[in-house]
Structure formats: structure tokens, C-alpha cells
Design a protein around this motif. Structure first.
Motif, PDB file in Angstrom:
ATOM      1  N   ARG A 103       3.520   0.120  58.784  1.00  0.00           N
ATOM      2  CA  ARG A 103       2.533  -0.918  58.495  1.00  0.00           C
ATOM      3  C   ARG A 103       1.143  -0.310  58.557  1.00  0.00           C
ATOM      4  N   GLU A 158       3.031  -0.360  45.796  1.00  0.00           N
ATOM      5  CA  GLU A 158       1.698  -0.978  45.824  1.00  0.00           C
ATOM      6  C   GLU A 158       0.581   0.046  45.671  1.00  0.00           C
ATOM      7  N   SER A 187      -3.981  -7.370  45.913  1.00  0.00           N
ATOM      8  CA  SER A 187      -3.120  -8.395  46.509  1.00  0.00           C
ATOM      9  C   SER A 187      -2.472  -7.887  47.790  1.00  0.00           C
ATOM     10  N   ALA A 188      -2.092  -6.605  47.798  1.00  0.00           N
ATOM     11  CA  ALA A 188      -1.501  -6.025  49.006  1.00  0.00           C
ATOM     12  C   ALA A 188      -2.545  -5.835  50.097  1.00  0.00           C
ATOM     13  N   SER A 204      -2.814  -9.216  51.739  1.00  0.00           N
ATOM     14  CA  SER A 204      -1.620  -9.477  52.551  1.00  0.00           C
ATOM     15  C   SER A 204      -1.652  -8.680  53.848  1.00  0.00           C
ATOM     16  N   ARG A 223      -4.233 -10.179  56.248  1.00  0.00           N
ATOM     17  CA  ARG A 223      -3.732 -11.425  56.837  1.00  0.00           C
ATOM     18  C   ARG A 223      -2.698 -11.129  57.923  1.00  0.00           C
ATOM     19  N   GLN A 224      -1.821 -10.172  57.659  1.00  0.00           N
ATOM     20  CA  GLN A 224      -0.821  -9.808  58.648  1.00  0.00           C
ATOM     21  C   GLN A 224      -1.477  -9.249  59.909  1.00  0.00           C
ATOM     22  N   THR A 262       3.797 -14.866  62.433  1.00  0.00           N
ATOM     23  CA  THR A 262       3.837 -15.773  61.283  1.00  0.00           C
ATOM     24  C   THR A 262       4.092 -17.211  61.693  1.00  0.00           C
ATOM     25  N   ASP A 316     -12.124 -12.557  52.321  1.00  0.00           N
ATOM     26  CA  ASP A 316     -12.100 -11.268  51.636  1.00  0.00           C
ATOM     27  C   ASP A 316     -13.523 -10.840  51.273  1.00  0.00           C
TER      28      ASP A 316
END
Length: 445
Positions: free
Chosen positions: A24, A76, A99-100, A103, A106-107, A126, A428
Motif C-alpha cells: 500500500r 495504475e 483516480s487511484a 482512492s 481516502r484509504q 472502511t 483533492d
């Protein structure tokens, strides 16, 4: 007997190449792999990518490494738009699809809040559903930037951004994340500066895209000669820029043009080029709209805006609330916010200078209490004021953060004082970089 010694930086002796697989990204955009259960942070790698790496720093709890050879590519992974991306220290995520990027951020936000604020494991991150991210343009979004300058033998004037963790300057003539109007200024501005007799005494240049035109600030270490002043004035006239000189770090002199300003919610906010403004115009406007929505401002509300700056949140709040009190540590920004309120004929605002680390209750503006509180601190967060914010007992507290780590830390105080995290979302503000802006709403239970 006293001993005098100079600590030396720990040198990693293990020069062997090690194969790792990234699982990650961390909250700054570096890939995280594990060696012997120890996390290894590796800039430039993406989740699921395998690579040969070499350790550059090996500590007890974690290590850092550099990529020797990438063995597999993430689906990606994309080709960066910037031709000097591998050298410049400005962006660090152009190799990851947008987009990645969203994501991953956010994670990261969810994991930090779950682990440090909500007392949960990262696997349950989550469980708290985040709001949809606030987004805008992904390229040419940046309306302000600082360029480093240096005259080097054999090269002439170097004009660009610093390399990451280096004083070296990456020479550029175009930046894909910089506003188009500012990119258009780069070639003629470089030509001007290279012709100046005092070019060796230049410090840096700051560019800002104000709503009423481009702004140029030149930091210089010695006074300009008369011929240089003539050249600078001619440049400002021919390119219609608001031009400022900075002979000292805390001194700004305007030579040409009007006072720079930007518009939000039909309000005009004036600023100096050395003032802080949000670099992303579109996301800033949408962030303010979301803040007003989440706070649910009512006509009878008395609202406190901490770390208010020049009034970016305060003035839109004042359009809806009965009264807004803004507090800022820098007196010049307090004066700017007051002037902006007067410019927009808002009479229900009051701005104060105060060291918030000294507490809130001692200030006269805090004695009548507040229905809602908004705070937008710097990266260091607001640890010194959180307990007293909770003690004011507002029904809603909105925390706007540019550092998810300090947001998670400061949130613990509110949760311990009986507040509940009701809404959380990522903003963002800085596409293609590891910077993560976020917003959290706490409700008194």
C-alpha cells in the motif's frame, strides 16, 4: 571529565539488493513493503509492484529504500506528463492515475482516523463511510508557486524548482500543474531576470494568479540599479502584471497594478503576495461550500473561526450567521481580514490577534460562547487549543486539515470530551502530490 563529540548520521552498511512487494501507500505517497516484518518506505513504487531495492536508512522500527530495478508494474502506473518529473521535488504521484491517487488518499485518511482517533484497527477503517471527495481540475490547477533562482558559471541563470531534499535547482520553462496564465509568463520573466545587472543578488520569484490579473514578486538581496528598475517596470507594463519587490523577507513593496484579489461566494478578498491563500481555486470554492453545508449555519448562530487567515472561511460564514469571530496569530492577517470584511460591507464580523497556544477562555471574545466552531490550522495542527474548543461546547465543530496525522491526533480530544465524528471527507487540493487535505465534522452528543 567532559567529552565533546559530533554525532554522525547512521550509515546503512547493507548494500545488498533486496526484492520486495509493495502492499500500500503511506499518507505521503511512498510505497510500503515489509522486510522481516519491518515496514520499508520506498518512494516511486505502487501497490502490488515488485522491485529490487537498496536500503538507505535502517532504523529499529522502520527502514527506507530506493528503487534499483522495478520488476513488475501496477495497472495504475501511468507516464508522468512532466518531462523533469524524476528530478523535480514538486510532485511525487504523477506516475499514479488520478483516480487511484484519490482512492489511496481516502484509504490513508480512513486508516489514520480509525487507528488514532476511533481506536479501531486499520482493517475496520472502511466501517466509517467517508463522504464523496471534493475534486477539481487535475492539471493547471495551481494558482501560486515559488521559483528558485541562482546564477551558475557556464549555465547562466537557473530558474526552477528545488530537487527533493537538495539545494540543486531543476531548470524549467513549463509546469503542467501551474495555471496557464503563469506558465505563459515563465519565458519572458526568465529573459528579464537573466538581463538584470543585479541577477546575482536575486533570491527567488513568486507568481500568483489573482482573479484580477497575474502577480509577480521578486525577492532581491541588494537594491536594483536604475537601469534594472527601468527593465522591471517595462516588463510589468508590457505584461500587465501586479509587480512587487521584496528587499527583506518580511517587507513587500508594490510597484505596479492594483491590490491582488480573488472572489468566492460573490465576495472579494484582497491579499498580499506573501499572504497564504489556497492554491487550488476550484477546490477552495467547493471546500467553503461544503463547510457551510456541514456546519448547517443558521441566522441566529454565533460562529468562531480559528486560524482564520485573511477571511477565506470567515466572510462566507458571515453571509449566513448572526456573528462571526475570527482569530489569527499574525496581526497583519487580522488587519487584512478586517479590511476584507469592510470591503464587502459585512458588519457582523470581528477579528482578533491572539496566541491560541495560551488558551481561549482568557480572551474577551470567548466569553459569550459560540454555537459553531471552524478551525483550519497549519500542518502542526491545533493540539494546544482542542481541549478549550471542546469546553466552549458548540453544537458542531468543523476541522479542516492539511495533515491527516495531526487531524487524527487532535480528534481524540474531541471524542474524549463527548463529541462524535459524524462526517469525514478528503479534499483533492493538491493532485499529483502526496499532500492530503481533509475535513471532519464533530457533533456534540
Amino acid at each position: 571529565m567532559a567529552r565533546f563529540f559530533k554525532p554522525t548520521k547512521r550509515i546503512v552498511s547493507d548494500t545488498k539488493h533486496k526484492e520486495v512487494t509493495v502492499t500500500r501507500l503511506d499518507h505521503l505517497g511512498a510505497g510500503i513493503a515489509h522486510l522481516d516484518r519491518k515496514p520499508v518506505f520506498i518512494p516511486g513504487l505502487l501497490p502490488d509492484e515488485r522491485a529490487l531495492v537498496q536500503l538507505t536508512d535502517n532504523k529499529k522500527q522502520y527502514a527506507r529504500a530506493k528503487v534499483i530495478k522495478r520488476l513488475t508494474d501496477s495497472p495504475e502506473r501511468i507516464t508522468p506528463q512532466c518531462p523533469v518529473y524524476d528530478q523535480c521535488g514538486g510532485c511525487n504521484l504523477q506516475h499514479l492515475s488520478h483516480s487511484a491517487q484519490v482512492s489511496a488518499k481516502r484509504q490513508s485518511l480512513g486508516e489514520l482516523m480509525a487507528k488514532f482517533a476511533l481506536g479501531a484497527d486499520k482493517e475496520t477503517a472502511t466501517a466509517f463511510e467517508q463522504e464523496a471527495p471534493v475534486t477539481g481540475e487535475t492539471w493547471q490547477y495551481r494558482r501560486s508557486a515559488r521559483f528558485s533562482l541562482r546564477v551558475e558559471s557556464g549555465k547562466g541563470l537557473c530558474f526552477g524548482f528545488r530537487q527533493e531534499q537538495s539545494k540543486a535547482i531543476v531548470d524549467i520553462d513549463h509546469c503542467p500543474v501551474l495555471a496557464a496564465s503563469l506558465n505563459a509568463l515563465l519565458p519572458p520573466l526568465r529573459e528579464l531576470l537573466a538581463q538584470l545587472q543585479g541577477r546575482r543578488n536575486l533570491g527567488h520569484v513568486e507568481l500568483v494568479e489573482a482573479d484580477n490579473g497575474p502577480v509577480v514578486l521578486i525577492r532581491h538581496l541588494k537594491p536594483f540599479s536604475d537601469p534594472d528598475m527601468t527593465r522591471i517596470q517595462q516588463f510589468a507594463d508590457s505584461h500587465h502584471v501586479m509587480l512587487f519587490l521584496a528587499p527583506e523577507p518580511d517587507e513587500v513593496i508594490q510597484l505596479t497594478g492594483d491590490m491582488p484579489s480573488y472572489t468566492v461566494n460573490d465576495l472579494t478578498l484582497q491579499f498580499s503576495p506573501k499572504d497564504f491563500i489556497q492554491v487550488n481555486r476550484t477546490v477552495n470554492a467547493r471546500m467553503i461550500a461544503q463547510a457551510l453545508d456541514w456546519l448547517d449555519i443558521q441566522p441566529q448562530d454565533r460562529v468562531l473561526d480559528l486560524f482564520c487567515g485573511l477571511g477565506n472561511f470567515s466572510l462566507p460564514l458571515a453571509q449566513k450567521a448572526q456573528q462571526v469571530v475570527g482569530v489569527e496569530g499574525v496581526d497583519e492577517m487580522v488587519q487584512r481580514a478586517s479590511a476584507n470584511a469592510a470591503l464587502n460591507q459585512l458588519t457582523n464580523t470581528a477579528f482578533y490577534q491572539g496566541n491560541l497556544e495560551q488558551g481561549i477562555e482568557s480572551f474577551s471574545w470567548a466569553r459569550d460562547g459560540f454555537d459553531k466552531v471552524l478551525l483550519d490550522p497549519a500542518r502542526a495542527g491545533a493540539a494546544g487549543v482542542m481541549t478549550e474548543v471542546a469546553a466552549l461546547s458548540p453544537s458542531r465543530i468543523l476541522y479542516v486539515s492539511c495533515n491527516p496525522s495531526t487531524l487524527a491526533r487532535d480528534s481524540q480530544v474531541l471524542l474524549q470530551q463527548g463529541y462524535q465524528l459524524q462526517r469525514l471527507g478528503m479534499l483533492d487540493m493538491f493532485p499529483h502530490t502526496g499532500h492530503l487535505e481533509s475535513m471532519a465534522l464533530f457533533i456534540r452528543t
